[in-house]
Design an enzyme around this catalytic site. Structure first.
Site, short mmCIF file in Angstrom:
data_model
loop_
_atom_site.label_atom_id
_atom_site.label_comp_id
_atom_site.label_asym_id
_atom_site.label_seq_id
_atom_site.Cartn_x
_atom_site.Cartn_y
_atom_site.Cartn_z
N SER A 80 0.88 -1.18 0.01
CA SER A 80 -0.04 0.20 -0.02
C SER A 80 0.77 1.18 -0.07
O SER A 80 1.61 1.48 -1.04
CB SER A 80 -1.00 0.04 1.21
OG SER A 80 -2.12 0.88 0.99
N ASP A 89 -10.22 -5.74 -3.03
CA ASP A 89 -9.46 -4.56 -2.10
C ASP A 89 -10.30 -3.41 -2.41
O ASP A 89 -10.56 -2.65 -3.33
CB ASP A 89 -8.03 -4.26 -2.86
CG ASP A 89 -7.34 -3.26 -1.81
OD1 ASP A 89 -7.95 -2.52 -1.39
OD2 ASP A 89 -6.08 -3.55 -1.99
N HIS A 107 -7.33 -6.25 0.90
CA HIS A 107 -6.10 -5.10 1.23
C HIS A 107 -5.33 -5.65 2.56
O HIS A 107 -4.19 -5.09 2.91
CB HIS A 107 -6.60 -3.87 1.50
CG HIS A 107 -5.50 -2.78 1.14
ND1 HIS A 107 -4.94 -2.64 0.22
CD2 HIS A 107 -4.97 -2.02 2.00
CE1 HIS A 107 -4.05 -1.58 0.16
NE2 HIS A 107 -3.97 -1.06 1.50
#
Lengths: 281, 281
Positions: free
Chosen positions: B148, B224, B257
């Site tokens: 991320s 996600d 995620h």
């Protein structure tokens, strides 16, 4: 039963639910990992019991078990370690080793704990009934393992319910709660001071008073801070020798009491159970 | 430098240290896993950069990476995500996506953040110098990856320092901070509103303005929650096509995620880096 989360992991699904537990008179949370083939057929189921202070989440996030549950195609159920909620009496000093997070997998008989602290019945009966009813698992192919207090829980529950489990294993279990401070405190608190009632929750006593053998694997780190005062695997080893019970006890050089230790050997435990579970195919 | 913990894990050691970071003017914590052969020889080193809200500990406890660092015999360094401490200015509203836990791997130029928020220099220079000086790693064989915000950090840092890393990979990276809300907020806050200064921290811009190729692998879950608004891998894919840069972007069906996603593919990332690192043997 209400689904709290559903996350893809190693081609399977990591799920979390809450439900009203009749044996505990409170709402409980559990996690279950379903391997990919569970979408097509029933899979064997492996129950995990955690140690002091844990919920169902510690094992799920830290043990690295899902990849091996997928590899060996077994479902993995992680239970909480005590009844929960504002109505559930906790230790009066808020100790980590009694009350919330420390149910010790017994049925309490002391009046102030007997309403909620029945983790033995919850793990042996209520949770498996729920799992068998709602998930694609074969309840006739079940095994159980755990860590520390949960290792004690797994061994005692398996020894008392050999028809329900094909095998049992533990990481750093409390081997004789009748003979260590954690166990003394918990058994006295939940069962009162009549020590004659304690032995039904003592792995060493149970090993010596049984005549049916269940495969038993234990890993214990030699750098575990709790080894000498609380865990005492030598007592279980002596009981097994006396009872002629085959025990595989592996002292793992330099490992401590943490999930870093558990994760290092989790594949071997899942493979151990998968082997015994598959013999029932 | 002070050792905070030292735990055996998969035959190697999981270590944690704190030290005074000159680039950040504060005390910082990092973790390093040393595989078993590091007791006899220098091993390659793989740097992990985490996402928003994380410290060095999330990756260490949740990714299940140590078993593969041991398998491929690489050291694994996990850094923190921002400067830390009471003297470090946080976001005024305590937002999760700016300030503490959200350093974005840039060198801040805005006066109120420039004293501490220099995560770019910390990750590129100070931390590797410390690691190379104190641990049995071969600093000439280094690679970098992240998740991320940390995926953004890994890609931008690698593209700007190709002499320092053999390969780069990311899980669900923020692909173009100039074109997403998280990035806008961070870049405006740390660098001010002159958008011309932002592009040096934008993977898409850097890909289009480079002529040396570094192996690049990206995994992105299709489930996600941040995919469409914040992560935008299609922008990086377009930039790579335009620049004729070889990108291995894998859309992973149904993954989210979380660290459950990361753990599912962590072995493949470590194997990817190990292959490129071993070509320098």
């Amino acid at each position: 039963m209400e689904k709290l989360s559903d996350i893809k992991c190693f081609s399977g699904r990591q799920l979390r639910y809450k439900h009203d537990a009749a044996t505990l008179n409170c709402e409980m949370t559990f996690s279950i990992f379903l391997p990919s083939q569970a979408t097509q057929k029933s899979v064997p189921v492996l129950y995990w019991l955690s140690g002091l202070t844990c919920t169902d989440e510690n094992f799920v996030t830290k043990a690295g078990a899902q990849q091996f549950a997928e590899k060996y195609q077994v479902a993995l159920v992680a239970a909480d370690t005590s009844p929960r909620g504002d109505n559930v009496k906790d230790d009066e000093q808020g100790a980590y080793d009694f009350g919330l997070g420390a149910g010790f997998y017994v049925n309490a008989t002391e009046p102030e704990y007997a309403e909620h602290y029945n983790m033995y019945d919850y793990i042996v009966d209520e949770l498996p009934a729920l799992i068998n009813a709602h998930f694609p698992v074969d309840g006739n192919r079940a095994a159980i393992f755990g860590h520390s207090m949960g290792g004690h829980g797994a061994i005692t529950i398996a020894l008392k319910n050999r028809d329900k489990y094909t095998s049992v294993s533990a990481f750093a279990p409390i081997c004789s709660p009748m003979r260590c401070p954690w166990g003394h405190k918990a058994l006295a608190g939940y069962l009162g001071d009549k020590q004659g009632t304690w032995q039904q929750y003592d792995s060493c006593y149970l090993i010596e008073h049984t005549n049916k053998v269940l495969p038993l694997l234990i890993d214990q780190g030699t750098a575990d801070n709790f080894l000498i005062e609380q865990l005492k695997p030598e007592l279980l080893q002596q009981a097994c020798v006396k009872a002629n019970y085959p025990l595989q006890l592996r002292m793992q050089q330099g490992y401590d009491h943490s999930y870093f230790f558990i994760s290092s050997f989790i594949e071997q435990h899942i493979a151990f159970h998968a082997e015994h579970l598959s013999s029932l195919d």
